[in-house]
Scaffold this active site. Structure first.
Site, PDB file in Angstrom:
ATOM      1  N   GLY A 196     -17.504   3.391  -4.808  1.00  0.00           N
ATOM      2  CA  GLY A 196     -16.890   4.363  -3.896  1.00  0.00           C
ATOM      3  C   GLY A 196     -16.415   3.792  -2.579  1.00  0.00           C
ATOM      4  N   SER A 228     -12.723  -0.420  -6.400  1.00  0.00           N
ATOM      5  CA  SER A 228     -12.468  -0.001  -7.775  1.00  0.00           C
ATOM      6  C   SER A 228     -13.562  -0.382  -8.782  1.00  0.00           C
ATOM      7  CB  SER A 228     -11.110  -0.516  -8.249  1.00  0.00           C
ATOM      8  OG  SER A 228     -10.566   0.450  -9.113  1.00  0.00           O
ATOM      9  N   SER A 229     -14.756   0.072  -8.482  1.00  0.00           N
ATOM     10  CA  SER A 229     -15.833  -0.067  -9.466  1.00  0.00           C
ATOM     11  C   SER A 229     -15.492   0.738 -10.714  1.00  0.00           C
ATOM     12  CB  SER A 229     -17.161   0.407  -8.878  1.00  0.00           C
ATOM     13  OG  SER A 229     -17.133   1.792  -8.597  1.00  0.00           O
ATOM     14  N   SER A 230     -14.683   1.799 -10.567  1.00  0.00           N
ATOM     15  CA  SER A 230     -14.355   2.625 -11.730  1.00  0.00           C
ATOM     16  C   SER A 230     -13.437   1.881 -12.699  1.00  0.00           C
ATOM     17  CB  SER A 230     -13.739   3.960 -11.299  1.00  0.00           C
ATOM     18  OG  SER A 230     -12.570   3.768 -10.543  1.00  0.00           O
ATOM     19  N   GLU A 240       0.839  -1.210   0.000  1.00  0.00           N
ATOM     20  CA  GLU A 240       0.000   0.000   0.000  1.00  0.00           C
ATOM     21  C   GLU A 240       0.867   1.251   0.000  1.00  0.00           C
ATOM     22  OE1 GLU A 240      -3.240   0.007  -1.130  1.00  0.00           O
ATOM     23  OE2 GLU A 240      -3.516  -1.475   0.456  1.00  0.00           O
ATOM     24  N   HIS A 241       0.481   2.205  -0.853  1.00  0.00           N
ATOM     25  CA  HIS A 241       1.238   3.449  -1.047  1.00  0.00           C
ATOM     26  C   HIS A 241       2.643   3.170  -1.577  1.00  0.00           C
ATOM     27  CE1 HIS A 241      -1.654   6.393   0.476  1.00  0.00           C
ATOM     28  NE2 HIS A 241      -2.057   5.439   1.296  1.00  0.00           N
ATOM     29  N   GLU A 271      -9.303   7.746 -16.713  1.00  0.00           N
ATOM     30  CA  GLU A 271      -9.614   8.235 -15.370  1.00  0.00           C
ATOM     31  C   GLU A 271      -8.801   9.490 -15.039  1.00  0.00           C
ATOM     32  OE1 GLU A 271     -10.712   5.194 -12.859  1.00  0.00           O
ATOM     33  OE2 GLU A 271     -10.653   6.359 -11.025  1.00  0.00           O
ATOM     34  N   TYR A 324      -2.955  12.942   0.814  1.00  0.00           N
ATOM     35  CA  TYR A 324      -2.321  12.110  -0.205  1.00  0.00           C
ATOM     36  C   TYR A 324      -1.158  12.856  -0.856  1.00  0.00           C
ATOM     37  CZ  TYR A 324      -2.150   9.211  -4.488  1.00  0.00           C
ATOM     38  OH  TYR A 324      -1.765   8.408  -5.531  1.00  0.00           O
ATOM     39  N   ASP A 332      -5.197  -0.568 -10.152  1.00  0.00           N
ATOM     40  CA  ASP A 332      -6.581  -1.026 -10.283  1.00  0.00           C
ATOM     41  C   ASP A 332      -6.881  -1.540 -11.685  1.00  0.00           C
ATOM     42  OD1 ASP A 332      -6.508   0.142  -7.846  1.00  0.00           O
ATOM     43  OD2 ASP A 332      -8.022   1.673  -8.259  1.00  0.00           O
TER      44      ASP A 332
END
Ligand code: ADP
Ligand code: MG
Length: 380
Positions: A121, A125-127, A34-35, A159, A220, A171
């Site tokens: 959301g 990662s639905s996007s 992560e990150h 995106e 972020y 993603d």
């Protein structure tokens, strides 16, 4: 009824007749790493059994007509002449079309019903699922060859440049490249990936805290800047290139905050590489320990967890059969992921949800997942 059956049924009702093709692209969960993506490092996500499905039919013209069964809304645009209008789900599809066109791929029109069961959301990662399903639909209809890595980049560009969300490549890569029963060790710099089989006898359980990230952009950007500062100190472009030995030998010269941020990223890369190794060897216990260490590092050094995530992670860890648990995604809300022995999953989900009590913006939820294939055509 499965979502593909529902999508076909909706297609019949809305457009009349039968769809020609059915395509699907999955959401994802990151097991560890992560990150690390924007530091050029490693991630280990898997594609999940929740996805976006499109039932589509060729048109003889340049129009794209869509019906979102989830939103009960329609939208359309002309491939020869379209522009960004306003925040809306159709912009993801236009963005994909735009970036495909930039690659000089000849696009043809189609109509279709889209239906998804990736919660929107909540960080699964639905996007990306939407972008890759759209890319797959264009590839089927327009008959251009499917290059999963390039299509992932198309999704990310859509995106970033069209929708205007600053996301990394993880993603889209996992939604494009996932393999059944496997997680995917991805090198975020070279985009080279390796499929790693999940250990037998365990399940990956996603726990949605129901909290959502607020004010995340500034935090972020601040983290990114701190990582860049640390990289500059070590004379490299990306923290990925700092070996742990070098880091620990020189870390004292960094400010405390920069040192903590860099320590997370550098140790997280090591954990992620080890996680892939122990996973391939079937060592679920060690994988769980690495997940625990990842969470603690995100909480204490990178400081991107929140109380809800910490609580659900601690509740998870105290359940028998849980080998490890951590926050997943950017942080400040969203989901945690736990590795749980198959025979304990039922009691685990029941007990954790019963004990997890807090005011949340949306309903907390549990998803017991399977690792699935990336974007693909489905048999009708
Ligand atoms: P996530 O973490 O799920 O990727 P995002 O905010 O990045 O959250 O993307 C969610 C957006 O993607 C929604 O607002 C919508 O525009 C689009 N989207 C996702 N799933 C669907 C769906 N099933 N139908 C239509 N649009 C969707
Ligand atoms: Mg998204």
């Amino acid at each position: 009824m499965s979502i593909q059956e529902k999508a076909i049924q909706e297609f019949r009702e809305f457009f009349g007749g039968e769809p020609d093709e059915l395509v699907r692209a999955p959401g994802r969960v990151n097991l560890i790493g992560e990150h690390t993506d924007y530091n050029g490092g490693f991630v280990l996500p898997m594609a999940i059994n929740r996805s976006m499905v499109m039932a589509i039919r060729y048109r003889g013209d340049q129009k794209v007509k869509l019906m979102s069964a989830d939103f009960h809304q329609t939208a359309s645009f002309d491939l020869d002449d379209f522009s960004y209008q306003k925040p809306h789900w159709v912009e993801y599809i236009k963005g994909v079309a735009h970036n495909l066109k930039q690659r000089n791929l000849p696009l043809k029109g189609w109509e279709g019903v889209m239906m998804g069961d990736v919660p929107r959301g909540s960080g699964l990662s639905s996007s990306a699922a939407l972008e890759l399903a759209a890319a797959k639909a264009f590839s089927e209809v327009s008959n251009f060859p499917w290059d999963p890595v390039d299509m992932a980049v198309v999704g990310q560009e859509a995106e970033n440049n069209w929708v205007g969300v600053n996301c990394g490549i993880m993603d889209q890569m996992i939604s494009a490249c996932g393999q059944e029963g496997h997680a995917y060790l991805l090198d975020c710099r070279s985009l080279e990936g390796k499929h790693v089989p999940l250990p037998e006898g365990v399940k990956v359980v996603i726990l949605d805290t129901g909290t959502r990230r607020g004010l995340v952009d500034s935090a972020y950007n601040e983290r990114r800047q701190q990582c860049e500062e640390a990289a500059a100190f070590f004379g490299v472009e990306l923290l990925r290139d700092v070996e742990p030995e070098t880091f620990f030998a020189k870390a004292d010269a960094l400010s405390e905050l920069t040192r903590k941020r860099a320590r997370h990223v550098i140790t997280e890369d090591q954990r992620t590489l080890e996680a892939a190794e122990v996973m391939a060897a079937g060592n679920a216990e060690r994988l769980g320990i690495l997940m625990n260490e990842s969470h603690d590092s995100l909480r204490d050094d990178f400081e991107v967890s929140n109380d809800a995530l910490n609580e659900i992670v601690m509740l998870s860890r105290s359940e028998p059969g849980c080998l490890g648990a951590r926050m997943t995604g950017a942080g400040f809300g969203g989901c945690a992921v736990a590795l749980v022995r198959s025979e304990s999953v039922e009691a685990f989900t029941k007990n954790v949800m019963a004990k997890y009590q807090r005011e949340t913006v949306s309903e907390p939820a549990v998803y017991v997942t399977e690792a699935t294939q990336g974007a693909c055509r489905l048999e009708k």
